[in-house]
Design an enzyme around this catalytic site. Sequence first.
Site, PDB file in Angstrom:
ATOM      1  CG  ASP A 343      -2.084   0.826   1.225  1.00  0.00           C
ATOM      2  OD1 ASP A 343      -1.960   1.969   0.776  1.00  0.00           O
ATOM      3  OD2 ASP A 343      -3.156   0.354   1.635  1.00  0.00           O
ATOM      4  NE  ARG A 345      -4.931   2.836   0.541  1.00  0.00           N
ATOM      5  CZ  ARG A 345      -5.980   2.165   1.020  1.00  0.00           C
ATOM      6  NH1 ARG A 345      -7.182   2.681   0.932  1.00  0.00           N
ATOM      7  NH2 ARG A 345      -5.812   0.986   1.562  1.00  0.00           N
TER       8      ARG A 345
END
Length: 432
Positions: A343, A345
């Site tokens: 990830d 983000r």
Amino acid sequence: MPDSAPVLSPPETPAPPRVTGTARHIRLTSHAGGQGAPAIHWAAASPAERGPVIGSTTTRAHRNVIGTHSGSYSVYRALAVAAHALDPHHKPDLTNTAPTDTIGPHPAWSEPGKIVSLDPWGAEIGRHFADGLAAGFDIRPTIAVTKAHVILPEIIEAMQKGRLKADGKVLLPSGGALVTKAAVEPVWHLPGVAARFGCSETELRRVLFEETGGMYPELVTRPDLEVFLPPIGHLTLYIFGKPADLADTSVELTARVHDECNGSDVFGSDICTCRPYLTHAIEECIQGAQRGGVGLCVYYRKEGRALGEVTKFLVYNARKRQEGGDTADQYFARTECVAGVQDMRFQQLMPDVLHWLGIQKIHRLVSMSNMKYDAITGAGIEVGERVNIPDDLIPADARVEIDAKMAAGYFTPGDAPTAEQLRHTKGRGLDA
Ligand SMILES: [Zn+2]
């Protein structure tokens, strides 16, 4: 050439090649050429002390940031100039563009380190920086606030099933929900961003420079410029109810912070829960506003866990073609194989917009993400109830994602799936 320019060449002389801008040499940015550029004192208590953010290219000497306005769209602006469709010296006529609602100022705006990735004073530049505008500085808004009606089939369905009722104020009989919406461009204070990511400012500047192929030399040559307008997507807020109530802890706040997923959000792809979660949150926000509270959905342009959609689709194929098919126990591993990380983000910057709105308490957080929860509470914002997505809204092929996330620590009111159960949660094949 302007009409007033002296004619230096006889008519028979061929016209000089058409060039972009006024200068025919490349203007390097590594020298502090700016005399008269206002200083930026990040997190100062008033806009006058803070100073305006000037990222326009019209008068280079006035620039006090690295990069330029509009995030990733700055590249399209450059194309418009290259195509001679846009005069690079065009100054926006901002008549009647002021926000429909005033946000703040809130104490968090001037607390050091609370807001590092947006300009809290960026919405009302006409009010805050009138003197600078009058003096000819090309100061541009980085935030815009307007009103809208949003009409979603899921909301109309919720009305038909009796879960939502029109009240003529928050929700109209037609199914339209009344919102205040705001678009917020990224404005990074590099020392503050570095602190959030636990690295030195020098390291951050160097990596940003190198990993963008050397796009902004000032990152490494101009340590005096501390503010960067990065070429990334912005974020959008949808507010249900009164925006001023967001900062009032006595008013119930229902909120979702949502990361972009074009495949599901817009096109209804059924491999994940993104759109069902978003529309569920909007339903919760409408209900909350109708109870006398306020609702907020924040939409971050972080497509495919900020890995981008090409990487996301590659991962889908890798998941569905692996031996044994698409199973929840391999969900994160396949992403890591392709992208190198699970990830990207990184929710460290996410709470900034909540501080901009003056939020101190979220009564109902419509999210199961432990990363978002940890970032919000870590930023000093209290979270009451956590609202998960109802099981009947989860598409069949998205069971792999939701089970894998629950096993990895996402919030669930029940038991998280065991390793054995994850092996049995299986998605559709590519040709099914
Ligand atoms: Zn999705």
